[in-house]
Motif scaffolding. Structure first.
Motif, PDB file in Angstrom:
ATOM      1  N   SER A  45       0.699  -1.177   0.044  1.00  0.00           N
ATOM      2  CA  SER A  45      -0.177   0.101   0.000  1.00  0.00           C
ATOM      3  C   SER A  45       0.788   1.182   0.001  1.00  0.00           C
ATOM      4  N   ILE A  46       0.678   2.200  -1.073  1.00  0.00           N
ATOM      5  CA  ILE A  46       1.507   3.354  -1.141  1.00  0.00           C
ATOM      6  C   ILE A  46       0.734   4.420  -0.351  1.00  0.00           C
ATOM      7  N   TYR A  47      -0.317   4.179   0.163  1.00  0.00           N
ATOM      8  CA  TYR A  47      -1.121   5.494   0.656  1.00  0.00           C
ATOM      9  C   TYR A  47      -1.372   5.160   2.340  1.00  0.00           C
ATOM     10  N   THR A  48      -1.318   6.180   3.066  1.00  0.00           N
ATOM     11  CA  THR A  48      -1.735   6.276   4.309  1.00  0.00           C
ATOM     12  C   THR A  48      -2.043   7.612   4.959  1.00  0.00           C
ATOM     13  N   PRO A  50       5.685   4.788  -5.917  1.00  0.00           N
ATOM     14  CA  PRO A  50       6.228   3.342  -5.918  1.00  0.00           C
ATOM     15  C   PRO A  50       7.106   3.258  -7.317  1.00  0.00           C
ATOM     16  N   TYR A  51       7.402   4.139  -7.959  1.00  0.00           N
ATOM     17  CA  TYR A  51       8.161   4.158  -9.290  1.00  0.00           C
ATOM     18  C   TYR A  51       7.722   3.017 -10.312  1.00  0.00           C
ATOM     19  N   GLU A  52       6.406   2.723 -10.238  1.00  0.00           N
ATOM     20  CA  GLU A  52       6.026   1.719 -11.164  1.00  0.00           C
ATOM     21  C   GLU A  52       4.494   1.859 -11.428  1.00  0.00           C
ATOM     22  N   ILE A  60      -4.259   0.462  -9.666  1.00  0.00           N
ATOM     23  CA  ILE A  60      -5.069   0.898  -8.492  1.00  0.00           C
ATOM     24  C   ILE A  60      -5.740   2.290  -8.790  1.00  0.00           C
ATOM     25  N   TYR A  61      -5.820   2.439 -10.186  1.00  0.00           N
ATOM     26  CA  TYR A  61      -6.264   3.862 -10.850  1.00  0.00           C
ATOM     27  C   TYR A  61      -7.410   3.615 -11.936  1.00  0.00           C
ATOM     28  N   GLY A  62      -8.050   2.231 -11.936  1.00  0.00           N
ATOM     29  CA  GLY A  62      -8.642   1.951 -13.160  1.00  0.00           C
ATOM     30  C   GLY A  62     -10.296   2.634 -12.771  1.00  0.00           C
ATOM     31  N   GLU A  99       8.711  16.386  -1.820  1.00  0.00           N
ATOM     32  CA  GLU A  99      10.102  16.767  -2.596  1.00  0.00           C
ATOM     33  C   GLU A  99       9.926  16.790  -4.168  1.00  0.00           C
ATOM     34  N   SER A 100      10.990  17.000  -4.740  1.00  0.00           N
ATOM     35  CA  SER A 100      10.978  16.804  -6.072  1.00  0.00           C
ATOM     36  C   SER A 100      11.119  15.301  -6.637  1.00  0.00           C
ATOM     37  N   GLY A 101      10.036  14.988  -7.353  1.00  0.00           N
ATOM     38  CA  GLY A 101      10.016  13.614  -7.602  1.00  0.00           C
ATOM     39  C   GLY A 101       9.211  12.802  -6.545  1.00  0.00           C
ATOM     40  N   ALA A 102       8.527  13.298  -5.704  1.00  0.00           N
ATOM     41  CA  ALA A 102       7.708  12.710  -4.872  1.00  0.00           C
ATOM     42  C   ALA A 102       6.326  12.169  -5.587  1.00  0.00           C
ATOM     43  N   GLY A 103       5.968  12.494  -6.595  1.00  0.00           N
ATOM     44  CA  GLY A 103       4.914  12.333  -7.107  1.00  0.00           C
ATOM     45  C   GLY A 103       3.512  13.332  -7.088  1.00  0.00           C
ATOM     46  N   LYS A 104       3.971  14.581  -7.013  1.00  0.00           N
ATOM     47  CA  LYS A 104       2.938  15.607  -6.910  1.00  0.00           C
ATOM     48  C   LYS A 104       2.017  15.674  -8.153  1.00  0.00           C
ATOM     49  N   THR A 105       2.870  15.863  -9.345  1.00  0.00           N
ATOM     50  CA  THR A 105       2.243  15.948 -10.594  1.00  0.00           C
ATOM     51  C   THR A 105       1.374  14.521 -10.703  1.00  0.00           C
ATOM     52  N   ALA A 106       1.974  13.366 -10.656  1.00  0.00           N
ATOM     53  CA  ALA A 106       1.048  12.157 -10.982  1.00  0.00           C
ATOM     54  C   ALA A 106      -0.132  12.152 -10.130  1.00  0.00           C
ATOM     55  N   SER A 107      -0.060  12.645  -8.790  1.00  0.00           N
ATOM     56  CA  SER A 107      -1.111  12.635  -7.759  1.00  0.00           C
ATOM     57  C   SER A 107      -2.183  13.724  -8.397  1.00  0.00           C
ATOM     58  N   LYS A 144      -2.902  14.308 -11.523  1.00  0.00           N
ATOM     59  CA  LYS A 144      -3.361  13.955 -12.604  1.00  0.00           C
ATOM     60  C   LYS A 144      -4.444  12.858 -12.246  1.00  0.00           C
ATOM     61  N   TYR A 145      -4.028  12.005 -11.094  1.00  0.00           N
ATOM     62  CA  TYR A 145      -5.084  10.880 -10.843  1.00  0.00           C
ATOM     63  C   TYR A 145      -6.300  11.818 -10.121  1.00  0.00           C
ATOM     64  N   ALA A 146      -6.229  12.730  -9.388  1.00  0.00           N
ATOM     65  CA  ALA A 146      -7.281  13.337  -8.888  1.00  0.00           C
ATOM     66  C   ALA A 146      -8.036  13.997 -10.043  1.00  0.00           C
ATOM     67  N   ASP A 154      13.203  12.820 -14.180  1.00  0.00           N
ATOM     68  CA  ASP A 154      13.318  12.918 -15.472  1.00  0.00           C
ATOM     69  C   ASP A 154      12.535  13.966 -16.189  1.00  0.00           C
ATOM     70  N   ASN A 155      11.347  14.282 -15.496  1.00  0.00           N
ATOM     71  CA  ASN A 155      10.386  15.348 -15.919  1.00  0.00           C
ATOM     72  C   ASN A 155       9.981  16.026 -14.853  1.00  0.00           C
ATOM     73  N   SER A 156      10.938  17.027 -14.612  1.00  0.00           N
ATOM     74  CA  SER A 156      10.665  17.552 -13.041  1.00  0.00           C
ATOM     75  C   SER A 156      10.055  19.207 -13.544  1.00  0.00           C
ATOM     76  N   SER A 168      11.381  30.863  -7.920  1.00  0.00           N
ATOM     77  CA  SER A 168      11.216  29.861  -9.038  1.00  0.00           C
ATOM     78  C   SER A 168      12.245  28.720  -9.059  1.00  0.00           C
ATOM     79  N   ARG A 169      11.917  27.685  -9.753  1.00  0.00           N
ATOM     80  CA  ARG A 169      12.962  26.599  -9.893  1.00  0.00           C
ATOM     81  C   ARG A 169      14.027  26.881 -11.096  1.00  0.00           C
ATOM     82  N   TRP A 170      13.561  27.779 -11.790  1.00  0.00           N
ATOM     83  CA  TRP A 170      14.743  28.046 -12.900  1.00  0.00           C
ATOM     84  C   TRP A 170      16.015  28.328 -12.409  1.00  0.00           C
TER      85      TRP A 170
HETATM   86  N1  LIG Z   1       1.340   6.992  -7.815  1.00  0.00           N
HETATM   87  C1  LIG Z   1       2.350   6.769  -8.617  1.00  0.00           C
HETATM   88  N2  LIG Z   1       2.250   5.603  -9.484  1.00  0.00           N
HETATM   89  C2  LIG Z   1       3.257   5.339 -10.422  1.00  0.00           C
HETATM   90  N3  LIG Z   1       4.516   6.012 -10.572  1.00  0.00           N
HETATM   91  C3  LIG Z   1       4.181   7.295  -9.784  1.00  0.00           C
HETATM   92  C4  LIG Z   1       3.423   7.802  -8.905  1.00  0.00           C
HETATM   93  N4  LIG Z   1       3.458   8.924  -8.470  1.00  0.00           N
HETATM   94  C5  LIG Z   1       4.777   9.286  -9.134  1.00  0.00           C
HETATM   95  N5  LIG Z   1       5.132   8.560 -10.083  1.00  0.00           N
HETATM   96  C6  LIG Z   1       6.314   8.281 -10.974  1.00  0.00           C
HETATM   97  O1  LIG Z   1       7.369   9.252 -10.364  1.00  0.00           O
HETATM   98  C7  LIG Z   1       7.885   9.963 -11.105  1.00  0.00           C
HETATM   99  C8  LIG Z   1       7.940  11.514 -10.643  1.00  0.00           C
HETATM  100  O2  LIG Z   1       6.852  11.819 -10.346  1.00  0.00           O
HETATM  101  P1  LIG Z   1       6.336  13.395 -10.461  1.00  0.00           P
HETATM  102  O3  LIG Z   1       6.835  14.031 -11.623  1.00  0.00           O
HETATM  103  O4  LIG Z   1       4.669  13.427 -10.244  1.00  0.00           O
HETATM  104  O5  LIG Z   1       7.244  14.186  -9.309  1.00  0.00           O
HETATM  105  P2  LIG Z   1       6.850  15.643  -8.647  1.00  0.00           P
HETATM  106  O6  LIG Z   1       6.586  15.539  -7.323  1.00  0.00           O
HETATM  107  O7  LIG Z   1       5.788  16.406  -9.777  1.00  0.00           O
HETATM  108  O8  LIG Z   1       8.357  16.095  -9.089  1.00  0.00           O
HETATM  109  P3  LIG Z   1       8.789  17.601  -9.483  1.00  0.00           P
HETATM  110  O9  LIG Z   1       8.497  18.392  -8.014  1.00  0.00           O
HETATM  111  O10 LIG Z   1      10.292  17.562  -9.545  1.00  0.00           O
HETATM  112  O11 LIG Z   1       7.938  18.267 -10.594  1.00  0.00           O
HETATM  113  C9  LIG Z   1       7.136  10.142 -12.710  1.00  0.00           C
HETATM  114  O12 LIG Z   1       7.788   9.509 -13.573  1.00  0.00           O
HETATM  115  C10 LIG Z   1       5.900   9.325 -12.053  1.00  0.00           C
HETATM  116  O13 LIG Z   1       5.575   8.529 -13.035  1.00  0.00           O
END
Ligand SMILES: Nc1ncnc2c1ncn2[C@@H]1O[C@H](COP(=O)(O)OP(=O)(O)OP(=O)(O)O)[C@@H](O)[C@H]1O
Length: 277
Positions: A101-104, A115-117, A121-123, A167-175, A177-179, A218-220, A253-255
Motif C-alpha cells: 500500500s502506497i497510501y496512508t 512506487p516508481y511503477e 489501482i487507478y482504473g 520533494e522533487s520526484g515525490a509524485g505531486k504531478t502524478a497525484s 493527474k489521478y485526482a 526526468d520530467n521535473s 522559481s525553480r529556474w
Molecule cells: N502513484 C504513482 N504511481 C506510479 N508512478 C508514480 C506515482 N507517483 C509518481 N510516479 C512516478 O514518479 C515520477 C516522478 O513523479 P512526479 O513527476 O509526479 O513528481 P513531482 O513531485 O511532480 O516532481 P517535481 O517536483 O520534480 O516536478 C514520475 O515518473 C511518475 O510517473
C-alpha cells in the motif's frame, strides 16, 4: 515531532520495553531495554535484534518507544500510541512492503509513497468503488481525498482545494493527474472519455515549456502549479476546464540562472503548429 515529552525522570523505560536507536546505516533500529531506567541513570542498557548489547545516552532525550506490532502498519498514523519519526517511517515501510500500500492517512492528510511503477489501482472500477464513499470507509487513496472534496463541494456549494506537496520526484504531478481523472469520471462526465483527455491534454503543453530533466526526476516541473477546475450544477464539469499555472507567490522559481535554455521536443512541435507560447 516530539518522541518523548516531560522530564527524563518521568519516563522510566521498563526492562523489556522496545525502543528505537538511531543507526547510521538503517536510520533506526529496534532494541530491547535490558535494565529498567532508574533515577539518575545517564545511559540506557539495550540489546539490538542481532544480539549485540550497547548503552544509549538518556540525554538530550531518551530513545523513542516502539509501538505494539498490532498498531504499526495501521492505515491511519493517528492510531499509533507513539507518534514520532521512527514510528512513522516504520509504519509507512510496513504498509509499503507488506500490504503493498502506497497510501496512508495521518488524520485528514494523505501520505503517498512513490512506487516508481505503474500500479493497477487507478482504473475506472476503483474510481467507481470510491465514488460516493466517506473518507475512512475504504483504504487510503488519492481517490478518497478527491471524493471528499467533490462531496463537500456538492453538499455545501463551496469551492474546495487540494494541496499537494513533497520533494522533487515525490509524485505531486502524478497525484494531481489521478485526482483530475477522478473528477472527470466521478464528477459527472461518465462515458465521456474525451473530457478526461481534454483536462489532461493541457499537461504536455505546460510541461513542454516548464519542465526539465533533473537528477531527481526526468520530467521535473520547474514551477509551482495552480490548477482550477470549474463545475456546473448537477456535478457536471464546465467544459473546458481552466488549468492555469504560475510561480507561486513568495516561492522561488525553480529556474536555475545561468543554465542554457534547451528546447524540449514538444516546444518545437508547438512552434511548428504555430501555437502561442
Ligand atoms: N502513484 C504513482 N504511481 C506510479 N508512478 C508514480 C506515482 N507517483 C509518481 N510516479 C512516478 O514518479 C515520477 C516522478 O513523479 P512526479 O513527476 O509526479 O513528481 P513531482 O513531485 O511532480 O516532481 P517535481 O517536483 O520534480 O516536478 C514520475 O515518473 C511518475 O510517473
Amino acid at each position: 515531532m516530539v518522541p518523548w515529552c516531560g522530564a527524563v525522570s518521568e519516563l522510566r523505560p521498563l526492562c523489556g520495553a522496545r525502543v528505537w536507536i538511531p543507526d547510521h546505516a538503517e536510520v533506526w533500529r529496534v532494541a530491547e531495554v535490558t535494565r529498567g531506567y532508574r533515577e539518575g541513570d545517564t545511559v540506557l542498557h539495550v540489546r539490538l535484534e542481532d544480539g549485540s548489547v550497547l548503552t544509549h545516552p538518556m540525554e538530550p532525550r531518551p530513545p523513542p518507544l516502539c509501538n505494539p506490532d498490532c498498531l504499526s502498519g495501521a492505515n491511519d498514523l493517528v492510531a499509533l500510541s507513539h507518534l514520532h519519526e521512527p514510528a512513522v517511517l516504520h509504519s509507512l515501510r510496513r504498509r509499503f512492503l507488506e500490504a503493498n500500500s502506497i497510501y496512508t492517512y495521518c488524520g485528514i492528510v494523505l501520505i503517498a509513497i512513490n512506487p516508481y511503477e505503474a500500479l493497477p489501482i487507478y482504473g475506472d472500477e476503483v474510481i467507481r468503488a470510491y465514488s460516493g464513499r466517506q473518507l475512512g470507509d475504504m483504504d487510503p487513496h488519492i481517490f478518497a481525498v478527491a471524493e471528499e472534496a467533490l462531496g463537500q463541494m456538492v453538499r455545501f456549494g463551496r469551492s474546495q482545494s487540494l494541496v499537494i506537496s513533497g520533494e522533487s520526484g515525490a509524485g505531486k504531478t502524478a497525484s494531481a493527474k489521478y485526482a483530475m481523472r477522478f473528477f472527470t469520471t466521478a464528477g459527472g462526465c461518465h462515458g465521456d472519455a474525451s473530457m478526461e483527455e481534454k483536462v489532461l491534454a493541457s499537461s504536455p503543453l505546460m510541461e513542454a515549456f516548464g519542465n526539465a530533466k533533473t537528477t531527481r526526476n526526468d520530467n521535473s516541473s520547474r514551477f509551482g502549479k495552480y490548477l482550477e477546475i470549474g463545475f456546473i450544477q448537477e456535478k457536471s464539469r464546465e467544459p473546458p476546464s481552466k488549468p492555469t499555472c504560475w510561480r507561486s507567490p513568495g516561492s522561488p522559481s525553480r529556474w536555475v540562472p545561468g543554465v542554457e535554455w534547451e528546447p524540449h521536443p514538444l516546444e518545437w512541435e508547438a512552434l511548428r503548429l504555430g501555437l502561442p507560447a
